[in-house]
Design a protein around this motif. Sequence first.
Motif, PDB file in Angstrom:
ATOM      1  N   GLU A  77      38.351  25.999  41.498  1.00 28.47           N
ATOM      2  CA  GLU A  77      39.719  26.463  41.271  1.00 28.47           C
ATOM      3  C   GLU A  77      39.789  27.973  41.449  1.00 28.47           C
ATOM      4  OE1 GLU A  77      41.271  25.116  37.533  1.00 28.47           O
ATOM      5  OE2 GLU A  77      40.459  23.112  37.841  1.00 28.47           O
ATOM      6  N   ALA A  78      40.977  28.448  41.768  1.00 28.05           N
ATOM      7  CA  ALA A  78      41.151  29.894  41.918  1.00 28.05           C
ATOM      8  C   ALA A  78      40.802  30.592  40.610  1.00 28.05           C
ATOM      9  CB  ALA A  78      42.588  30.219  42.324  1.00 28.05           C
ATOM     10  N   THR A  79      40.205  31.742  40.724  1.00 34.15           N
ATOM     11  CA  THR A  79      39.907  32.588  39.576  1.00 34.15           C
ATOM     12  C   THR A  79      41.227  33.011  38.928  1.00 34.15           C
ATOM     13  OG1 THR A  79      37.827  33.342  40.514  1.00 34.15           O
ATOM     14  CG2 THR A  79      38.900  34.828  38.940  1.00 34.15           C
ATOM     15  N   THR A  80      41.236  33.090  37.590  1.00 32.30           N
ATOM     16  CA  THR A  80      42.438  33.575  36.912  1.00 32.30           C
ATOM     17  C   THR A  80      42.134  34.873  36.171  1.00 32.30           C
ATOM     18  OG1 THR A  80      42.056  32.239  34.917  1.00 32.30           O
ATOM     19  CG2 THR A  80      43.483  31.290  36.631  1.00 32.30           C
ATOM     20  N   PHE A  81      43.150  35.718  36.117  1.00 30.69           N
ATOM     21  CA  PHE A  81      43.085  37.004  35.436  1.00 30.69           C
ATOM     22  C   PHE A  81      44.228  37.015  34.445  1.00 30.69           C
ATOM     23  CE2 PHE A  81      44.067  41.392  34.652  1.00 30.69           C
ATOM     24  CZ  PHE A  81      42.874  42.082  34.784  1.00 30.69           C
ATOM     25  N   GLN A  82      43.909  37.224  33.175  1.00 31.04           N
ATOM     26  CA  GLN A  82      44.934  37.208  32.125  1.00 31.04           C
ATOM     27  C   GLN A  82      44.889  38.521  31.357  1.00 31.04           C
ATOM     28  OE1 GLN A  82      44.408  34.109  29.235  1.00 31.04           O
ATOM     29  NE2 GLN A  82      46.444  34.374  28.397  1.00 31.04           N
ATOM     30  N   THR A  83      46.070  39.067  31.092  1.00 35.54           N
ATOM     31  CA  THR A  83      46.187  40.252  30.243  1.00 35.54           C
ATOM     32  C   THR A  83      47.233  39.985  29.168  1.00 35.54           C
ATOM     33  OG1 THR A  83      46.703  42.613  30.134  1.00 35.54           O
ATOM     34  CG2 THR A  83      47.778  41.375  31.904  1.00 35.54           C
ATOM     35  N   SER A  84      46.906  40.356  27.948  1.00 37.62           N
ATOM     36  CA  SER A  84      47.803  40.106  26.818  1.00 37.62           C
ATOM     37  C   SER A  84      48.938  41.130  26.731  1.00 37.62           C
ATOM     38  CB  SER A  84      47.010  40.110  25.509  1.00 37.62           C
ATOM     39  OG  SER A  84      46.448  41.389  25.279  1.00 37.62           O
ATOM     40  N   LYS A  85      48.788  42.260  27.422  1.00 33.32           N
ATOM     41  CA  LYS A  85      49.803  43.317  27.424  1.00 33.32           C
ATOM     42  C   LYS A  85      49.957  43.855  28.841  1.00 33.32           C
ATOM     43  CE  LYS A  85      49.034  45.046  22.754  1.00 33.32           C
ATOM     44  NZ  LYS A  85      48.778  46.224  21.947  1.00 33.32           N
ATOM     45  N   ASP A  86      51.063  44.540  29.085  1.00 29.13           N
ATOM     46  CA  ASP A  86      51.226  45.232  30.367  1.00 29.13           C
ATOM     47  C   ASP A  86      50.089  46.246  30.511  1.00 29.13           C
ATOM     48  OD1 ASP A  86      53.605  43.841  30.420  1.00 29.13           O
ATOM     49  OD2 ASP A  86      54.894  45.610  30.393  1.00 29.13           O
ATOM     50  N   ILE A  87      49.542  46.333  31.712  1.00 32.46           N
ATOM     51  CA  ILE A  87      48.463  47.284  31.987  1.00 32.46           C
ATOM     52  C   ILE A  87      48.748  47.981  33.311  1.00 32.46           C
ATOM     53  CG2 ILE A  87      46.660  46.077  30.677  1.00 32.46           C
ATOM     54  CD1 ILE A  87      45.693  44.824  33.309  1.00 32.46           C
ATOM     55  N   MET A  88      47.989  49.029  33.568  1.00 30.87           N
ATOM     56  CA  MET A  88      48.029  49.732  34.842  1.00 30.87           C
ATOM     57  C   MET A  88      46.690  49.488  35.534  1.00 30.87           C
ATOM     58  SD  MET A  88      51.017  51.176  34.813  1.00 30.87           S
ATOM     59  CE  MET A  88      51.060  52.500  36.004  1.00 30.87           C
ATOM     60  N   VAL A  89      46.740  48.845  36.689  1.00 31.69           N
ATOM     61  CA  VAL A  89      45.539  48.588  37.488  1.00 31.69           C
ATOM     62  C   VAL A  89      45.571  49.547  38.669  1.00 31.69           C
ATOM     63  CG1 VAL A  89      44.228  46.875  38.806  1.00 31.69           C
ATOM     64  CG2 VAL A  89      45.575  46.142  36.814  1.00 31.69           C
ATOM     65  N   GLU A  90      44.598  50.419  38.728  1.00 27.99           N
ATOM     66  CA  GLU A  90      44.552  51.442  39.779  1.00 27.99           C
ATOM     67  C   GLU A  90      45.884  52.196  39.865  1.00 27.99           C
ATOM     68  OE1 GLU A  90      41.870  52.392  41.967  1.00 27.99           O
ATOM     69  OE2 GLU A  90      40.777  51.305  40.418  1.00 27.99           O
ATOM     70  N   GLY A  91      46.497  52.440  38.708  1.00 29.24           N
ATOM     71  CA  GLY A  91      47.742  53.204  38.655  1.00 29.24           C
ATOM     72  C   GLY A  91      49.000  52.397  38.928  1.00 29.24           C
ATOM     73  N   GLU A  92      48.857  51.089  39.142  1.00 28.00           N
ATOM     74  CA  GLU A  92      50.006  50.221  39.422  1.00 28.00           C
ATOM     75  C   GLU A  92      50.215  49.267  38.252  1.00 28.00           C
ATOM     76  OE1 GLU A  92      51.897  50.391  42.239  1.00 28.00           O
ATOM     77  OE2 GLU A  92      50.664  52.020  43.029  1.00 28.00           O
ATOM     78  N   LYS A  93      51.491  49.030  37.886  1.00 26.07           N
ATOM     79  CA  LYS A  93      51.801  48.201  36.723  1.00 26.07           C
ATOM     80  C   LYS A  93      51.565  46.708  37.012  1.00 26.07           C
ATOM     81  CE  LYS A  93      55.298  47.090  33.307  1.00 26.07           C
ATOM     82  NZ  LYS A  93      56.656  47.289  32.840  1.00 26.07           N
TER      83      LYS A  93
END
Length: 172
Positions: A77-93
């Motif tokens: 199955e495709a890998t999943t990425f979960q975040t419990s709060k808004d984050i900035m990844v490489e400066g992008e929301k």
Amino acid sequence: MKNLLKVKIAFLMLTAFFVYGTSMAQDEKPKSPPATATGEINGATITINYSSPSVRGRVIWGDLVPFDQVWRAGANEATTFQTSKDIMVEGEKLPAGTYSFFIIPGEMETTFIFNEVAEQWGSGKYDEAKDVLRVTVSSMQTSTMEEQLVYEVTKGGFEVRWEHGKAKASIK
């Protein structure tokens, strides 16, 4: 006659026991076992669920996993990425939520893709129009061999390592 019947029953029971024992002994570890990387960054809990394939003597980057093509970032199955709060990844929301996670590997740069369709098999039904975020990060070769695909949530982001390849993204 009764002794012959007893011998036949004993033989059948012994055969059944042998067949059962042999079938149980053949249960082996899956080639791409499920794995989870989790950690907390600035109050957000990050969880990456993936299946972790092994190198098993193969050339991974640029061969088994072609450069410049969408890869499911694991096995099964495709890998999943979960975040419990808004984050900035490489400066992008990236808003709080669960996403399928794909990678477009390259020799010098890699694209990390967060797609809104969280549950899907592999990358066969991947739809670029459903991407929530794409970020480009540096790709690098390491001197350390990672036999199994590894994700790690670190103090300042997350990284993926497999064979001699590594890519990481910052999270704030």
